[in-house]
Design an enzyme around this catalytic site. Sequence first.
Site, PDB file in Angstrom:
ATOM      1  N   LYS A  44       0.704  -1.138   0.117  1.00 34.06           N
ATOM      2  CA  LYS A  44       0.064  -0.021   0.122  1.00 34.06           C
ATOM      3  C   LYS A  44       0.759   1.257  -0.105  1.00 34.06           C
ATOM      4  O   LYS A  44       0.310   2.348   0.477  1.00 34.06           O
ATOM      5  CB  LYS A  44      -1.016   0.016   1.155  1.00 34.06           C
ATOM      6  CG  LYS A  44      -1.820  -1.134   1.449  1.00 34.06           C
ATOM      7  CD  LYS A  44      -2.198  -1.980   0.174  1.00 34.06           C
ATOM      8  CE  LYS A  44      -3.496  -1.169  -0.636  1.00 34.06           C
ATOM      9  NZ  LYS A  44      -3.485  -1.892  -2.005  1.00 34.06           N
ATOM     10  N   HIS A 104       6.860  -7.347  -2.451  1.00 30.60           N
ATOM     11  CA  HIS A 104       6.844  -6.750  -1.285  1.00 30.60           C
ATOM     12  C   HIS A 104       8.085  -7.351  -0.275  1.00 30.60           C
ATOM     13  O   HIS A 104       7.665  -7.012   1.037  1.00 30.60           O
ATOM     14  CB  HIS A 104       5.395  -6.777  -0.647  1.00 30.60           C
ATOM     15  CG  HIS A 104       4.357  -6.272  -1.298  1.00 30.60           C
ATOM     16  ND1 HIS A 104       4.295  -4.823  -1.661  1.00 30.60           N
ATOM     17  CD2 HIS A 104       2.938  -6.610  -1.600  1.00 30.60           C
ATOM     18  CE1 HIS A 104       3.343  -4.496  -2.371  1.00 30.60           C
ATOM     19  NE2 HIS A 104       2.491  -5.393  -2.532  1.00 30.60           N
ATOM     20  N   SER A 134      -4.991   2.606   4.383  1.00 28.19           N
ATOM     21  CA  SER A 134      -5.048   1.889   3.089  1.00 28.19           C
ATOM     22  C   SER A 134      -4.915   0.340   2.997  1.00 28.19           C
ATOM     23  O   SER A 134      -5.991  -0.277   2.400  1.00 28.19           O
ATOM     24  CB  SER A 134      -3.769   2.320   2.191  1.00 28.19           C
ATOM     25  OG  SER A 134      -3.918   1.809   0.855  1.00 28.19           O
TER      26      SER A 134
HETATM   27  S1  PPS Z   1      -0.423  -2.972  -3.350  1.00 24.51           S
HETATM   28  O1  PPS Z   1      -1.796  -3.832  -3.102  1.00 24.51           O
HETATM   29  O2  PPS Z   1       0.210  -3.162  -2.169  1.00 24.51           O
HETATM   30  O3  PPS Z   1       0.313  -3.164  -4.591  1.00 24.51           O
HETATM   31  O4  PPS Z   1      -0.838  -1.469  -3.254  1.00 24.51           O
HETATM   32  P1  PPS Z   1      -0.130  -0.023  -3.939  1.00 24.51           P
HETATM   33  O5  PPS Z   1      -0.135  -0.195  -5.438  1.00 24.51           O
HETATM   34  O6  PPS Z   1       1.245  -0.408  -3.287  1.00 24.51           O
HETATM   35  O7  PPS Z   1      -0.629   0.791  -3.067  1.00 24.51           O
HETATM   36  C1  PPS Z   1      -2.099   1.206  -3.311  1.00 24.51           C
HETATM   37  C2  PPS Z   1      -2.507   2.730  -2.924  1.00 24.51           C
HETATM   38  O8  PPS Z   1      -1.827   3.633  -3.913  1.00 24.51           O
HETATM   39  C3  PPS Z   1      -2.598   4.492  -4.197  1.00 24.51           C
HETATM   40  N1  PPS Z   1      -2.409   4.755  -5.757  1.00 24.51           N
HETATM   41  C4  PPS Z   1      -1.899   6.017  -5.897  1.00 24.51           C
HETATM   42  N2  PPS Z   1      -1.886   7.215  -5.523  1.00 24.51           N
HETATM   43  C5  PPS Z   1      -1.907   8.239  -6.083  1.00 24.51           C
HETATM   44  N3  PPS Z   1      -1.477   8.458  -7.463  1.00 24.51           N
HETATM   45  C6  PPS Z   1      -1.653   7.419  -8.273  1.00 24.51           C
HETATM   46  N4  PPS Z   1      -1.604   7.373  -9.373  1.00 24.51           N
HETATM   47  C7  PPS Z   1      -1.994   6.079  -7.397  1.00 24.51           C
HETATM   48  N5  PPS Z   1      -2.158   4.822  -8.067  1.00 24.51           N
HETATM   49  C8  PPS Z   1      -2.287   4.046  -6.758  1.00 24.51           C
HETATM   50  C9  PPS Z   1      -3.951   3.662  -4.133  1.00 24.51           C
HETATM   51  O9  PPS Z   1      -5.131   4.610  -4.212  1.00 24.51           O
HETATM   52  C10 PPS Z   1      -3.941   3.085  -2.878  1.00 24.51           C
HETATM   53  O10 PPS Z   1      -3.655   4.369  -1.586  1.00 24.51           O
HETATM   54  P2  PPS Z   1      -5.204   4.466  -0.944  1.00 24.51           P
HETATM   55  O11 PPS Z   1      -4.660   5.456   0.174  1.00 24.51           O
HETATM   56  O12 PPS Z   1      -5.730   3.459  -0.353  1.00 24.51           O
HETATM   57  O13 PPS Z   1      -6.073   5.425  -1.910  1.00 24.51           O
END
Ligand code: PPS
Length: 289
Positions: A44, A104, A134
């Site tokens: 996340k 991860h 998240s």
């Molecule tokens: S995972 O399942 O661990 O692979 O998830 P991960 O991709 O690491 O994290 C998901 C969070 O990243 C946010 N996200 C973004 N934020 C800003 N800009 C962009 N383009 C973007 N893409 C993904 C996503 O919304 C999750 O955060 P939260 O706080 O839940 O919205």
Amino acid sequence: MEKQRPPLGVMGGMPIVGHFSKNWENVKRFQAEEGDLVIDTYPKSGTTWISQIVDLILHHGDLKKPHSKTIFERVPFLEFAVPDMPTGTELLNARKSPGLIKSHLPVHLLPNTFWEKNCKVIYVARNPKDVLVSYYHFYHMAVVHPEPGTFEEFLQKFIEGKVSYGLWADHVKGWWKMRHQRDVLYLFYEDMLEDPKREIRKVMKFLGKDLSDDIMEKIHQCTTFKAMKEDYLVNYSTIPTSVMDNTISPFMRKGTCGDWKNYFTVAQNEIFDDYYKREMSDTDLTFRF
Ligand code: PPS
């Protein structure tokens, strides 16, 4: 039918999604190739976002080529293993050339093969309060996790490292130390939000790519939160609901910094600040909340 929400398993002493733990031997046996690039994060923290940025950079911003497949096919997830889907190692072993790999894993569990092959790593870290919020929503929607319980209970589990991938602080500190020993680019989610183009440029430099401002602009436009939320190839809407159910909570949820303020009570914030101070007293690594 395998049981939904199995209890967490263990991988190298670390708690992990129960299904994933069964594939640990294949992960340990995996052989990297020279030229593989690892994208590593604590869950996340912006994995999908940086994956899309890197893939677009490597394809010179050409939307057609990288966009023909979903992000989880273009950037296979090393330790991924759930019933009725190809595992990360199966996808990676079937590749014809080196490429991007998502993981991860904490630094001490990343198989040595990546260092033997001099693979580059891009690591993204995010402030733990937003990671926790998240992750709490993700536990609800990614039904391969155990039930998260109440927010209070989940906060406690997170602090104790009793969530998939264990202790957040050890993860971010372990990779922080490694950044000077190996070819590791260490980025922060909050920096990416603050000035995405500056961070995209850092990634380009790390990858030895000198792309025009036009391409750069295109990459930026394709990787905004709004663009990625609407793009079915990156928003995880096509993954089986037995793995992630976007109707419970969308994978692309809010994409902001500071959402934790909508969830933490004053008392929970004090507990968390104490934990943070304790865990981060032995490092110069800092976060913006
Ligand atoms: S995972 O399942 O661990 O692979 O998830 P991960 O991709 O690491 O994290 C998901 C969070 O990243 C946010 N996200 C973004 N934020 C800003 N800009 C962009 N383009 C973007 N893409 C993904 C996503 O919304 C999750 O955060 P939260 O706080 O839940 O919205």
